[in-house]
Scaffold this active site. Sequence first.
Site, PDB file in Angstrom:
ATOM      1  N   LEU A  11       0.827  -1.205   0.000  1.00  0.00           N
ATOM      2  CA  LEU A  11       0.000   0.000   0.000  1.00  0.00           C
ATOM      3  C   LEU A  11       0.864   1.259   0.000  1.00  0.00           C
ATOM      4  O   LEU A  11       0.559   2.237  -0.688  1.00  0.00           O
ATOM      5  CB  LEU A  11      -0.929  -0.020   1.223  1.00  0.00           C
ATOM      6  CG  LEU A  11      -1.857   1.168   1.378  1.00  0.00           C
ATOM      7  CD1 LEU A  11      -2.800   1.311   0.177  1.00  0.00           C
ATOM      8  CD2 LEU A  11      -2.667   1.063   2.670  1.00  0.00           C
ATOM      9  N   TYR A  59       2.805  -5.762  10.619  1.00  0.00           N
ATOM     10  CA  TYR A  59       3.218  -7.163  10.480  1.00  0.00           C
ATOM     11  C   TYR A  59       2.067  -7.844   9.747  1.00  0.00           C
ATOM     12  O   TYR A  59       0.952  -7.908  10.265  1.00  0.00           O
ATOM     13  CB  TYR A  59       3.426  -7.781  11.865  1.00  0.00           C
ATOM     14  CG  TYR A  59       3.937  -9.205  11.814  1.00  0.00           C
ATOM     15  CD1 TYR A  59       5.261  -9.510  12.133  1.00  0.00           C
ATOM     16  CD2 TYR A  59       3.088 -10.261  11.452  1.00  0.00           C
ATOM     17  CE1 TYR A  59       5.723 -10.824  12.082  1.00  0.00           C
ATOM     18  CE2 TYR A  59       3.551 -11.566  11.397  1.00  0.00           C
ATOM     19  CZ  TYR A  59       4.870 -11.840  11.722  1.00  0.00           C
ATOM     20  OH  TYR A  59       5.325 -13.133  11.667  1.00  0.00           O
ATOM     21  N   THR A  99      -7.890  -4.096   9.431  1.00  0.00           N
ATOM     22  CA  THR A  99      -8.220  -5.261   8.612  1.00  0.00           C
ATOM     23  C   THR A  99      -9.582  -5.880   8.928  1.00  0.00           C
ATOM     24  O   THR A  99     -10.085  -5.746  10.057  1.00  0.00           O
ATOM     25  CB  THR A  99      -7.122  -6.342   8.838  1.00  0.00           C
ATOM     26  OG1 THR A  99      -7.534  -7.561   8.243  1.00  0.00           O
ATOM     27  CG2 THR A  99      -6.891  -6.605  10.312  1.00  0.00           C
ATOM     28  N   ASP A 100     -10.106  -6.608   7.953  1.00  0.00           N
ATOM     29  CA  ASP A 100     -11.329  -7.404   8.154  1.00  0.00           C
ATOM     30  C   ASP A 100     -11.105  -8.532   9.162  1.00  0.00           C
ATOM     31  O   ASP A 100     -12.055  -9.079   9.698  1.00  0.00           O
ATOM     32  CB  ASP A 100     -11.779  -7.991   6.809  1.00  0.00           C
ATOM     33  CG  ASP A 100     -10.700  -8.824   6.131  1.00  0.00           C
ATOM     34  OD1 ASP A 100      -9.509  -8.519   6.303  1.00  0.00           O
ATOM     35  OD2 ASP A 100     -11.053  -9.787   5.417  1.00  0.00           O
ATOM     36  N   TYR A 129      -2.796 -12.372  14.228  1.00  0.00           N
ATOM     37  CA  TYR A 129      -2.770 -11.163  13.392  1.00  0.00           C
ATOM     38  C   TYR A 129      -3.991 -10.280  13.681  1.00  0.00           C
ATOM     39  O   TYR A 129      -3.857  -9.090  13.971  1.00  0.00           O
ATOM     40  CB  TYR A 129      -2.712 -11.566  11.915  1.00  0.00           C
ATOM     41  CG  TYR A 129      -2.905 -10.433  10.936  1.00  0.00           C
ATOM     42  CD1 TYR A 129      -1.905  -9.487  10.724  1.00  0.00           C
ATOM     43  CD2 TYR A 129      -4.094 -10.301  10.212  1.00  0.00           C
ATOM     44  CE1 TYR A 129      -2.078  -8.445   9.828  1.00  0.00           C
ATOM     45  CE2 TYR A 129      -4.284  -9.268   9.310  1.00  0.00           C
ATOM     46  CZ  TYR A 129      -3.271  -8.338   9.119  1.00  0.00           C
ATOM     47  OH  TYR A 129      -3.462  -7.307   8.225  1.00  0.00           O
ATOM     48  N   TRP A 154      -8.383  -8.258   1.606  1.00  0.00           N
ATOM     49  CA  TRP A 154      -8.057  -8.940   0.346  1.00  0.00           C
ATOM     50  C   TRP A 154      -7.310  -8.003  -0.618  1.00  0.00           C
ATOM     51  O   TRP A 154      -7.649  -7.865  -1.795  1.00  0.00           O
ATOM     52  CB  TRP A 154      -9.338  -9.450  -0.329  1.00  0.00           C
ATOM     53  CG  TRP A 154     -10.057 -10.559   0.377  1.00  0.00           C
ATOM     54  CD1 TRP A 154     -10.098 -10.794   1.719  1.00  0.00           C
ATOM     55  CD2 TRP A 154     -10.855 -11.594  -0.225  1.00  0.00           C
ATOM     56  NE1 TRP A 154     -10.885 -11.905   1.979  1.00  0.00           N
ATOM     57  CE2 TRP A 154     -11.358 -12.416   0.814  1.00  0.00           C
ATOM     58  CE3 TRP A 154     -11.204 -11.895  -1.539  1.00  0.00           C
ATOM     59  CZ2 TRP A 154     -12.179 -13.510   0.568  1.00  0.00           C
ATOM     60  CZ3 TRP A 154     -12.034 -12.994  -1.774  1.00  0.00           C
ATOM     61  CH2 TRP A 154     -12.508 -13.779  -0.737  1.00  0.00           C
TER      62      TRP A 154
HETATM   63  N1  LIG Z   1      -2.265  -7.257   2.445  1.00  0.00           N
HETATM   64  C1  LIG Z   1      -3.534  -7.465   2.723  1.00  0.00           C
HETATM   65  O1  LIG Z   1      -4.233  -8.312   2.130  1.00  0.00           O
HETATM   66  C2  LIG Z   1      -4.204  -6.640   3.791  1.00  0.00           C
HETATM   67  C3  LIG Z   1      -5.557  -6.880   4.095  1.00  0.00           C
HETATM   68  C4  LIG Z   1      -6.176  -6.117   5.070  1.00  0.00           C
HETATM   69  C5  LIG Z   1      -5.457  -5.125   5.733  1.00  0.00           C
HETATM   70  N2  LIG Z   1      -4.147  -4.930   5.446  1.00  0.00           N
HETATM   71  C6  LIG Z   1      -3.423  -3.875   6.169  1.00  0.00           C
HETATM   72  O2  LIG Z   1      -3.017  -2.903   5.233  1.00  0.00           O
HETATM   73  C7  LIG Z   1      -1.797  -2.279   5.660  1.00  0.00           C
HETATM   74  C8  LIG Z   1      -0.793  -2.302   4.527  1.00  0.00           C
HETATM   75  O3  LIG Z   1      -0.570  -3.658   4.165  1.00  0.00           O
HETATM   76  P1  LIG Z   1       0.517  -4.074   3.081  1.00  0.00           P
HETATM   77  O4  LIG Z   1       0.084  -5.377   2.511  1.00  0.00           O
HETATM   78  O5  LIG Z   1       0.832  -2.910   2.210  1.00  0.00           O
HETATM   79  O6  LIG Z   1       1.764  -4.366   4.057  1.00  0.00           O
HETATM   80  P2  LIG Z   1       3.271  -4.743   3.666  1.00  0.00           P
HETATM   81  O7  LIG Z   1       3.417  -4.842   2.199  1.00  0.00           O
HETATM   82  O8  LIG Z   1       3.655  -5.910   4.521  1.00  0.00           O
HETATM   83  O9  LIG Z   1       4.065  -3.443   4.131  1.00  0.00           O
HETATM   84  C9  LIG Z   1       4.395  -3.170   5.458  1.00  0.00           C
HETATM   85  C10 LIG Z   1       5.678  -2.359   5.473  1.00  0.00           C
HETATM   86  O10 LIG Z   1       6.027  -2.050   6.827  1.00  0.00           O
HETATM   87  C11 LIG Z   1       7.444  -2.245   6.941  1.00  0.00           C
HETATM   88  N3  LIG Z   1       7.885  -2.411   8.329  1.00  0.00           N
HETATM   89  C12 LIG Z   1       8.129  -3.563   9.007  1.00  0.00           C
HETATM   90  N4  LIG Z   1       8.565  -3.305  10.236  1.00  0.00           N
HETATM   91  C13 LIG Z   1       8.606  -1.950  10.368  1.00  0.00           C
HETATM   92  C14 LIG Z   1       8.983  -1.074  11.417  1.00  0.00           C
HETATM   93  N5  LIG Z   1       9.385  -1.536  12.622  1.00  0.00           N
HETATM   94  N6  LIG Z   1       8.906   0.254  11.214  1.00  0.00           N
HETATM   95  C15 LIG Z   1       8.490   0.752  10.022  1.00  0.00           C
HETATM   96  N7  LIG Z   1       8.126  -0.039   8.977  1.00  0.00           N
HETATM   97  C16 LIG Z   1       8.182  -1.375   9.156  1.00  0.00           C
HETATM   98  C17 LIG Z   1       7.663  -3.489   6.119  1.00  0.00           C
HETATM   99  O11 LIG Z   1       9.020  -3.734   5.847  1.00  0.00           O
HETATM  100  P3  LIG Z   1       9.501  -5.256   5.549  1.00  0.00           P
HETATM  101  O12 LIG Z   1       8.791  -5.680   4.298  1.00  0.00           O
HETATM  102  O13 LIG Z   1      10.963  -5.137   5.393  1.00  0.00           O
HETATM  103  O14 LIG Z   1       9.073  -6.077   6.722  1.00  0.00           O
HETATM  104  C18 LIG Z   1       6.864  -3.137   4.871  1.00  0.00           C
HETATM  105  O15 LIG Z   1       7.592  -2.318   3.974  1.00  0.00           O
HETATM  106  C19 LIG Z   1      -1.376  -3.039   6.906  1.00  0.00           C
HETATM  107  O16 LIG Z   1      -1.795  -2.318   8.049  1.00  0.00           O
HETATM  108  C20 LIG Z   1      -2.141  -4.336   6.841  1.00  0.00           C
HETATM  109  O17 LIG Z   1      -2.394  -4.889   8.124  1.00  0.00           O
HETATM  110  C21 LIG Z   1      -3.499  -5.658   4.479  1.00  0.00           C
END
Ligand SMILES: NC(=O)c1ccc[n+]([C@@H]2O[C@H](COP(=O)([O-])OP(=O)(O)OC[C@H]3O[C@@H](n4cnc5c(N)ncnc54)[C@H](OP(=O)(O)O)[C@@H]3O)[C@@H](O)[C@H]2O)c1
Length: 295
Positions: A11, A59, A99-100, A129, A154
């Site tokens: 994101l 995470y 998240t959902d 999670y 998703w």
């Molecule tokens: N992906 C899904 O399907 C989904 C669904 C519902 C909600 N969400 C929510 O949407 C949001 C964005 O998700 P996303 O999929 O874009 O997540 P993502 O790709 O996992 O990105 C998270 C970022 O945070 C970084 N990070 C890790 N530890 C950190 C720290 N201590 N300080 C600062 N940054 C740190 C990660 O680095 P590293 O990669 O090096 O660890 C990564 O670049 C999250 O809140 C997630 O819970 C996601």
Amino acid sequence: MIWLVGNKGMLGTELTHLFEVNKMHYVGTDREVSILDLEAMRTFTKDKDISWIVNCAAYTAVDKAEDEVELCRALNAQGPENLGTLAREIGARVLHISTDYVFSGTPFLEKGTPRPYREDDQTGPTGVYGKTKQEGERLLMAAALNSIIIRTAWLYGKHGNNFVYTMLRLMKEREAIGVVADQRGSPTWAYDLASAILHLINLPKEKLSPGIYHYTNEGETTWYDFAREIYRLGREQGLLERDCVVNPLTTDQYSTKARRPAYSVLSKEKIKALGVTVPHWQDSLARFMYQLAKA
Ligand SMILES: NC(=O)c1ccc[n+]([C@@H]2O[C@H](COP(=O)([O-])OP(=O)(O)OC[C@H]3O[C@@H](n4cnc5c(N)ncnc54)[C@H](OP(=O)(O)O)[C@@H]3O)[C@@H](O)[C@H]2O)c1
């Protein structure tokens, strides 16, 4: 100025792109300014006039979280709390993503049929999670009452591992694949969510009430039908060169360490009332895959 936290994630990358295109005044960081280190966060923001902190850091490894409870809790609960504490100190506002998975997956019924979860519905996460994300929502709101939390679901996008990339890879490698057909939700293009976030932070302050909002793409489906649509578009747009059969599986046939919610459709009425547009998941998937094919 906006501080985009977690700018290298799925994101975060989409938001970076949108902030650039719209010439927004922003600064982005990822792990180099850890959300677990409040002092480092204070130092980083000291000489900056930050009005919004947009948090995309988290995470997100849902199954691994079952074995890494402390790290998951630190990032998903303590991290947002730190951001809230800092925001209060410097007079900024936090927009955080949840998240959902905070819901149990057992839908509330209206006239005997499941209805999308609303923002004020009872939560009941089942895995590490979801529990830590729920705790993060609570701790952030306690630290900074004027925060905004967007729950999404998703998610897929150009950057990072996600369901669309996994399906395209498997469909290239195998003649048949099995995909879970008894979990319902709404696929969401990270670009659309990023656009919704941009819309919210550009609203006049008085129009944006603090609290929780839901955002996913419109419509609902199963992982199985989502995969079939990826296959159909992949063939149509030349991303897949040979046949692959997509077979339905039950959740019991596809075991994962963390249990997934059987139903996680979210109501978008509250965020739509703020003028946010919500494209249908099939339209957004088609646009995303068209871009992949072009690239
Ligand atoms: N992906 C899904 O399907 C989904 C669904 C519902 C909600 N969400 C929510 O949407 C949001 C964005 O998700 P996303 O999929 O874009 O997540 P993502 O790709 O996992 O990105 C998270 C970022 O945070 C970084 N990070 C890790 N530890 C950190 C720290 N201590 N300080 C600062 N940054 C740190 C990660 O680095 P590293 O990669 O090096 O660890 C990564 O670049 C999250 O809140 C997630 O819970 C996601």
